[in-house]
Design a protein around this motif. Structure first.
Motif, mmCIF file in Angstrom:
data_model
loop_
_atom_site.group_PDB
_atom_site.id
_atom_site.type_symbol
_atom_site.label_atom_id
_atom_site.label_comp_id
_atom_site.label_asym_id
_atom_site.label_seq_id
_atom_site.Cartn_x
_atom_site.Cartn_y
_atom_site.Cartn_z
ATOM 1 N N ASP A 35 -5.490 -3.054 -8.517
ATOM 2 C CA ASP A 35 -6.695 -3.091 -7.672
ATOM 3 C C ASP A 35 -7.892 -2.422 -8.346
ATOM 4 O OD1 ASP A 35 -6.174 -4.584 -5.391
ATOM 5 O OD2 ASP A 35 -5.089 -2.940 -4.416
ATOM 6 N N ARG A 39 -10.598 -8.050 -8.801
ATOM 7 C CA ARG A 39 -11.381 -8.359 -7.609
ATOM 8 C C ARG A 39 -10.949 -9.725 -7.096
ATOM 9 N NH1 ARG A 39 -11.710 -3.937 -8.418
ATOM 10 N NH2 ARG A 39 -13.535 -2.612 -8.886
ATOM 11 N N ALA A 40 -10.257 -9.737 -5.960
ATOM 12 C CA ALA A 40 -9.758 -10.985 -5.391
ATOM 13 C C ALA A 40 -10.910 -11.792 -4.808
ATOM 14 C CB ALA A 40 -8.716 -10.703 -4.316
ATOM 15 N N SER A 42 -10.769 -13.466 -2.262
ATOM 16 C CA SER A 42 -10.717 -13.281 -0.806
ATOM 17 C C SER A 42 -11.351 -11.971 -0.372
ATOM 18 C CB SER A 42 -9.259 -13.305 -0.343
ATOM 19 O OG SER A 42 -8.565 -12.174 -0.855
ATOM 20 N N GLY A 43 -11.556 -11.076 -1.318
ATOM 21 C CA GLY A 43 -12.110 -9.767 -0.986
ATOM 22 C C GLY A 43 -11.077 -8.772 -0.520
ATOM 23 N N LYS A 44 -9.801 -9.174 -0.424
ATOM 24 C CA LYS A 44 -8.750 -8.290 0.073
ATOM 25 C C LYS A 44 -8.039 -7.609 -1.100
ATOM 26 C CE LYS A 44 -7.869 -11.175 4.141
ATOM 27 N NZ LYS A 44 -6.868 -12.001 4.875
ATOM 28 N N PRO A 45 -7.700 -6.342 -0.967
ATOM 29 C CA PRO A 45 -7.000 -5.645 -2.055
ATOM 30 C C PRO A 45 -5.536 -6.075 -2.147
ATOM 31 C CG PRO A 45 -7.252 -4.199 -0.163
ATOM 32 C CD PRO A 45 -8.024 -5.445 0.162
ATOM 33 N N ASP A 48 -2.766 -4.476 0.110
ATOM 34 C CA ASP A 48 -2.474 -4.963 1.463
ATOM 35 C C ASP A 48 -1.707 -6.292 1.450
ATOM 36 O OD1 ASP A 48 -3.838 -2.796 2.457
ATOM 37 O OD2 ASP A 48 -5.736 -3.881 2.663
ATOM 38 N N ALA A 49 -1.437 -6.808 0.263
ATOM 39 C CA ALA A 49 -0.828 -8.141 0.160
ATOM 40 C C ALA A 49 0.674 -8.082 0.389
ATOM 41 C CB ALA A 49 -1.122 -8.741 -1.208
ATOM 42 N N LYS A 50 1.222 -9.165 0.888
ATOM 43 C CA LYS A 50 2.660 -9.305 1.055
ATOM 44 C C LYS A 50 3.293 -9.698 -0.284
ATOM 45 C CE LYS A 50 2.500 -10.720 5.921
ATOM 46 N NZ LYS A 50 2.869 -11.781 6.892
ATOM 47 N N HIS A 55 -2.701 -14.489 -5.864
ATOM 48 C CA HIS A 55 -4.091 -14.232 -5.515
ATOM 49 C C HIS A 55 -4.996 -14.572 -6.705
ATOM 50 C CE1 HIS A 55 -2.620 -11.976 -2.003
ATOM 51 N NE2 HIS A 55 -1.628 -11.666 -2.833
#
Length: 474
Positions: A35, A39-40, A42-45, A48-50, A55
């Protein structure tokens, strides 16, 4: 390296060249480290991903975009190493890979040592030690046979067989230990004849596994096939015909081949190592003599010998002379001998009967058995397919491709050897009424050596030696 499992490691897992590369990251801070540089879209780190999600995004150095990548997330404990992991798929540029590795180490990861990812998988109980070693064999496999053996070992086929052996030994040890607990009452819990029978069964399986090591060595390195015979019989032409290319120099001048020429050929998924050797004859030429001596050394180590004859001016093959020549060779007990009747194009239709020739040469060469006689013309290519089929038929394919357990590692062979020696002592002790405590000690010794194969019994020095032979990133 062995005690550093709490550190987060990173390494390039793919070789040089190619459009795409994969960089692996593993450890408790793997996703946090990624992280810091990813930089995804989607903006999500990634934190927090499963697990088992991919990504798309950018690897960045401040405001600079280094590359557009895909990052695959694996969550502990359901990952290769049992830890949190990420795999970054980037472009294969050496510059890009170097920049990403620099950014990852700057964010808190360290560069992984050789085999450290697989060692962590072993330490996490994802695989036993023999399965971990099979990973290296899979990477090194160059043909279907070596790949099949390595895959069977990695899937646990080998380990399951060893567990069965260990279970039988544990049962024997338990009976003998129980006797020790009641030694003052002079109670005998284990029937000695039954123990001998069980020891014989286990020893026979260990012997089979030790024997399979020789098969595996041949498969990994290539089953050695030596082409031999007197000068000018067409040995080099035969090698060229088998390879379907002009690899060896061909000449009518006797003694052209003065050194060995070695080439590998995969036949029906199995690698064979063909060696063309100097013609066997008496000579005063020192250089040719050295070549003939080397030829004899290769013949002694060959699993298959192609002994080549050519016809005389009247179309007859010197079978009795060939038998005398074969009898003078130092052959291994398991060498398969093919008598190759070459230059059949010079026979004017008067072809000999291979079965009759086989009978003649086997009668003449009492110490050598010719397994097959083949008539062919290496120059014209006739009969070559039959020879290739015969060579292929020497391999026990059921043992290789049907999932039979085969020992693939010298360390395992040594452990089996020592375990077998311990069981020999047990058997002797059972026949000579050696006290139960001594017998139990030898059985524990046998169990110890079997345990070192799968890693149930091991030490840091062994682990360091094994995994140091892996490539970085695996």
């Amino acid at each position: 390296m062995i005690n550093g499992n709490e550190q987060t490691i990173a390494a390039v897992a793919t070789g040089q060249g190619g459009a795409i590369a994969v960089i692996r990251v593993s450890g408790p801070d793997a996703l946090r480290v990624c992280d810091a540089v990813f930089r995804a879209a989607s903006g999500k780190p990634l934190g927090d991903a499963k697990g088992y999600t991919v990504h798309f995004g950018r690897i960045v150095d401040g405001e600079e975009t280094v590359d557009e990548v895909l990052v695959t997330v694996f969550r502990s404990p359901r990952s290769y190493t049992g830890q949190d992991m990420a795999e970054i798929s980037c472009h294969g540029s050496e510059y890009i890979k170097g920049r990403i590795m620099s950014l990852l180490t700057g964010a808190g990861a360290r560069v992984a040592g050789a085999g450290e990812f697989t060692m962590r998988a072993f330490m996490a109980g994802k695989m036993d030690l023999s399965q971990a070693e099979a990973v290296a064999d899979i990477i090194a496999s160059e043909d279907r046979a070596s790949h099949t053996l390595a895959m069977n070992q990695m899937k646990g086929g080998y380990s399951a067989g060893l567990r069965t052996l260990r279970s039988g030994l544990v049962e024997l040890a338990s009976l003998l230990e129980l006797e020790l607990d009641f030694s003052e009452e002079d109670v005998e819990f284990a029937d000695r004849s039954r123990l001998v029978s069980q020891i014989d069964t286990i020893s026979a399986e260990i012997g089979r596994l030790k024997e399979s090591f020789l098969l595996n060595n041949s498969i990994k390195d290539g089953i050695p096939v030596t082409i031999a015979g007197e000068p000018n019989t067409g040995k080099s032409t035969l090698l060229n015909a088998l390879l379907r290319e002009d690899r060896a120099m061909v000449s009518d001048i006797a003694g052209t081949t003065r050194d060995v020429i070695e080439e590998r050929l995969v036949i029906d998924g199995v690698k064979f190592r063909f060696t063309d050797t100097a013609g066997l004859r008496q000579t005063d030429d020192r250089l040719e003599g050295m070549g003939i001596e080397r030829a004899r050394n290769f013949i002694a180590r060959s699993r298959i010998l192609l002994y080549v004859l050519s016809p005389d001016g009247e179309g007859n093959y010197p079978v009795e002379a060939a038998a005398e020549g074969l009898a003078g060779l130092c052959l291994g007990g398991d060498t398969t001998v093919f008598l190759v009747l070459n230059k059949s194009d010079k026979l004017d239709g008067l072809s000999p009967d291979p079965d009759e020739v086989s009978d003649r040469v086997n009668r003449a060469a009492e110490a050598v058995t010719v397994d097959k006689v083949l008539l062919l013309s290496a120059k014209q290519g006739t009969g070559i397919d039959g020879l290739v089929e015969a060579i292929s038929g020497t391999v026990d394919r059921d043992r290789i491709f049907a999932g039979a357990t085969v020992v693939t590692n010298a360390r395992h062979y040594e452990a089996l050897l020592r375990s077998g020696q311990a069981l020999e002592r047990v058997r002797y002790g059972l026949e000579t009424d050696v006290p139960s405590d001594l017998l139990a000690g030898d059985i524990r010794d046998a169990l110890h050596h079997l345990g070192t194969i799968t890693g149930e019994i091991t030490n840091d020095e062994i682990l360091g030696s094994i995994f140091s032979n892996f490539c970085i990133g695996k």
